[in-house]
Design a protein around this motif. Structure first.
Motif, PDB file in Angstrom:
ATOM      1  N   ARG A 140      36.239 -13.944 -62.948  1.00  0.00           N
ATOM      2  CA  ARG A 140      34.629 -14.121 -62.409  1.00  0.00           C
ATOM      3  C   ARG A 140      34.522 -13.792 -61.102  1.00  0.00           C
ATOM      4  O   ARG A 140      35.325 -13.385 -60.380  1.00  0.00           O
ATOM      5  N   ARG A 188      23.605 -16.651 -56.353  1.00  0.00           N
ATOM      6  CA  ARG A 188      22.812 -17.845 -57.154  1.00  0.00           C
ATOM      7  C   ARG A 188      22.618 -17.242 -58.618  1.00  0.00           C
ATOM      8  O   ARG A 188      22.004 -16.262 -58.730  1.00  0.00           O
ATOM      9  N   ARG A 189      23.033 -18.071 -59.428  1.00  0.00           N
ATOM     10  CA  ARG A 189      22.820 -17.613 -60.968  1.00  0.00           C
ATOM     11  C   ARG A 189      21.333 -18.007 -61.223  1.00  0.00           C
ATOM     12  O   ARG A 189      20.631 -18.904 -60.943  1.00  0.00           O
ATOM     13  N   ASP A 207      21.025 -16.986 -67.749  1.00  0.00           N
ATOM     14  CA  ASP A 207      22.205 -17.687 -68.570  1.00  0.00           C
ATOM     15  C   ASP A 207      21.775 -17.236 -69.862  1.00  0.00           C
ATOM     16  O   ASP A 207      20.937 -17.879 -70.475  1.00  0.00           O
ATOM     17  N   GLU A 212      25.593 -13.743 -68.000  1.00  0.00           N
ATOM     18  CA  GLU A 212      24.917 -14.390 -66.943  1.00  0.00           C
ATOM     19  C   GLU A 212      24.615 -13.467 -65.631  1.00  0.00           C
ATOM     20  O   GLU A 212      25.672 -12.723 -65.539  1.00  0.00           O
ATOM     21  N   LEU A 247      23.741 -13.290 -61.475  1.00  0.00           N
ATOM     22  CA  LEU A 247      23.644 -13.982 -60.118  1.00  0.00           C
ATOM     23  C   LEU A 247      23.059 -12.829 -59.271  1.00  0.00           C
ATOM     24  O   LEU A 247      23.273 -11.655 -59.440  1.00  0.00           O
ATOM     25  N   TYR A 248      22.401 -13.546 -58.215  1.00  0.00           N
ATOM     26  CA  TYR A 248      21.454 -12.820 -57.305  1.00  0.00           C
ATOM     27  C   TYR A 248      22.225 -12.862 -55.832  1.00  0.00           C
ATOM     28  O   TYR A 248      22.490 -14.055 -55.238  1.00  0.00           O
ATOM     29  N   SER A 296      21.826  -7.926 -58.009  1.00  0.00           N
ATOM     30  CA  SER A 296      22.035  -8.620 -59.045  1.00  0.00           C
ATOM     31  C   SER A 296      23.185  -8.378 -59.801  1.00  0.00           C
ATOM     32  O   SER A 296      23.324  -7.096 -59.882  1.00  0.00           O
ATOM     33  N   SER A 315      28.092 -12.367 -63.795  1.00  0.00           N
ATOM     34  CA  SER A 315      28.988 -13.276 -63.169  1.00  0.00           C
ATOM     35  C   SER A 315      30.599 -13.194 -63.615  1.00  0.00           C
ATOM     36  O   SER A 315      31.343 -13.886 -63.061  1.00  0.00           O
ATOM     37  N   SER A 320      13.237 -15.605 -65.265  1.00  0.00           N
ATOM     38  CA  SER A 320      13.972 -16.024 -66.283  1.00  0.00           C
ATOM     39  C   SER A 320      13.268 -17.116 -67.181  1.00  0.00           C
ATOM     40  O   SER A 320      13.640 -17.522 -68.302  1.00  0.00           O
TER      41      SER A 320
END
Ligand code: TMP
Ligand code: ZN
Length: 418
Positions: free
Chosen positions: A10, A23-24, A27, A52, A54-55, A62, A65, A300
């Motif tokens: 991860r 931050r996700r 997904d 997923e 993440l930012y 970006s 995950s 998203s």
């Protein structure tokens, strides 16, 4: 299908700035590796991996995950760059541009990192340069070498760079197309570039551009090999860590929108920096909100709308008794179809011109991959273009289907029937 937690780690800190402020924002669920095609005669249980994004609130990178073990991803890779004429033509253009602009000569070594089946190098070779490829997929390195582009079957790192330096000398031009976004340890990658690149040499990174990704809802280019989703801002930050300077950036339409980022050693002042080219993209990224999390959360929502629209259309056509097939067993197609829950009831088969993919099943939803003659022998009413980045080329190839009443569905950026 079962989860493959033992095969990945991860991401807890940003790959570029090490911030934990991630931050996700996207997904796409748990799906199998999208380049892992299923052999119907040798079926194993497929393992799934979270998909997923993440930012990073600090540097705006970006990133996926998770990081899947590269040994698992790349050992036997069926993706062949040279299948697309559009891509081959792009490679010729960039080779010609490099030769003209940087006055490359016959004695100059051009290295292509992640050279796949030698597609780009063959174009550089047309200008009589010394060419050398490196790619971890042993099957591809062999194909490339057989086709006349010497290719080392290895990952790009300090060890392989040193080996090339000892055997072939410094490189005048290092080309890295569609690989930088696939690399977990960017520092090691760039240290290796500094080992092999001449003091006056040029290094070019070509990556899909996050600006196009967001503007055109290209969520299906999110997949397990694709670890980073670049803007110019974090890219410059990463290069500066290694005394590398961006001196120009060009935008290209290839793969839904890419940037070619021209880089030189900071000490080499002989190549001037086109600050207008660099600053205008930085400014644009800021203006359209790509340095703000809110933009990604909004993106998203568009993704969910594409999913609903694709499924609604396919279910409607299905209930009318229409047959839909797809074109392009691409990573994108696997992401889109698995995320949307498309099965072989909704898409009967997927055409792909890559001989190695034919006879296999798509990962996850296990739709049959077949050659293009299925268009005649098992004619569908609609062709869903999974490889939408090559829609024009695919539509040209299938003109007869179109002329006899066949229709196309293009899913990205909004679902359209043509
Ligand atoms: P990509 O979008 O990841 O490059 O994948 C495109 C896929 O589509 C790849 O498997 C090759 C396939 N393809 C064909 O089979 N025929 C074509 O004419 C083109 C352009 C692509
Ligand atoms: Zn960061």
């Amino acid at each position: 299908m079962s989860s493959a937690q033992q095969n990945y780690r991860r991401v807890t800190a940003c790959r570029i700035c090490e911030s934990t402020n991630l931050r996700r924002f996207l997904d796409l669920g748990e799906i199998p590796l999208v380049n892992r095609y299923v052999d119907p005669t040798d079926r194993e249980e497929e393992e799934t991996y979270p998909l997923e994004l993440l930012y990073c609130l600090e540097c705006s990178l970006s990133q996926l995950s998770i990081v899947v073990d590269p040994g698992i991803l790349y050992q036997n890779y069926l993706y062949r760059s040279s299948i697309s004429r559009t891509f081959t033509a792009h490679c010729y253009d960039i080779a010609q541009h490099a030769v003209d602009r940087f006055k490359l000569k016959q004695t100059d070594l051009v290295l292509d990192i992640a050279s796949n089946d030698g597609c780009a190098l063959r174009e550089f070779g047309k200008f009589g340069l010394r060419i050398m490829g490196i790619d971890p997929a042993e099957n591809l390195a062999q194909i490339a070498t057989d086709l006349g582009t010497p290719t080392i079957p290895a990952f790009w790192n300090v060890e392989s760079a040193t080996r090339i330096l000892e055997n072939h000398g410094e490189a005048s031009f290092i080309n890295a197309m569609n690989v930088f976004a696939h690399v977990d340890n960017l520092d090691q990658f760039l240290i290796a570039v500094n080992v092999l690149l001449k003091e006056t040499g040029v290094f070019v990174i070509e990556v899909p551009y996050l600006l196009s990704f967001v503007n055109q809802t290209e969520f299906d280019t999110t997949y397990h090999e694709h670890l980073s989703y670049f803007l110019v801002k974090p890219l410059i930050k990463q290069l500066e860590k290694h005394n590398l300077t961006v001196f120009d950036i060009k935008q290209h339409t290839i793969h839904g929108g890419s940037i070619r980022v021209y880089v030189r050693k900071a000490a080499n002042k002989s190549i001037p920096v086109d600050s207008q080219a660099v600053q205008s993209l930085l400014q644009l990224e800021k203006e359209v909100g790509l340095h703000d999390l809110a933009t990604y959360l909004n993106f998203s929502k568009h993704v969910m709308k594409v999913k609903t629209d694709v499924l609604d259309l396919l279910q409607k056509l299905n209930s009318q008794g229409k047959v839909v097939a797809a074109y392009g067993a691409s990573a994108k197609g696997s992401v889109l179809s698995n995320y949307c829950g498309i099965n072989n009831n909704l898409v009967r088969y997927v055409i792909d011109d890559t001989p190695e993919k034919q006879g296999h099943l798509t990962p996850g939803n296990n739709i049959e991959i077949v050659p293009a003659n299925y268009l005649q022998t098992q004619r569908p009413d609609y062709l869903l273009i999974f490889a939408w980045n090559f829609a024009k080329e695919i539509m040209e190839k299938t003109q007869e289907f179109r002329n006899t009443g066949g229709r196309y569905i293009i899913p990205i950026p909004n679902v359209r029937v043509i």
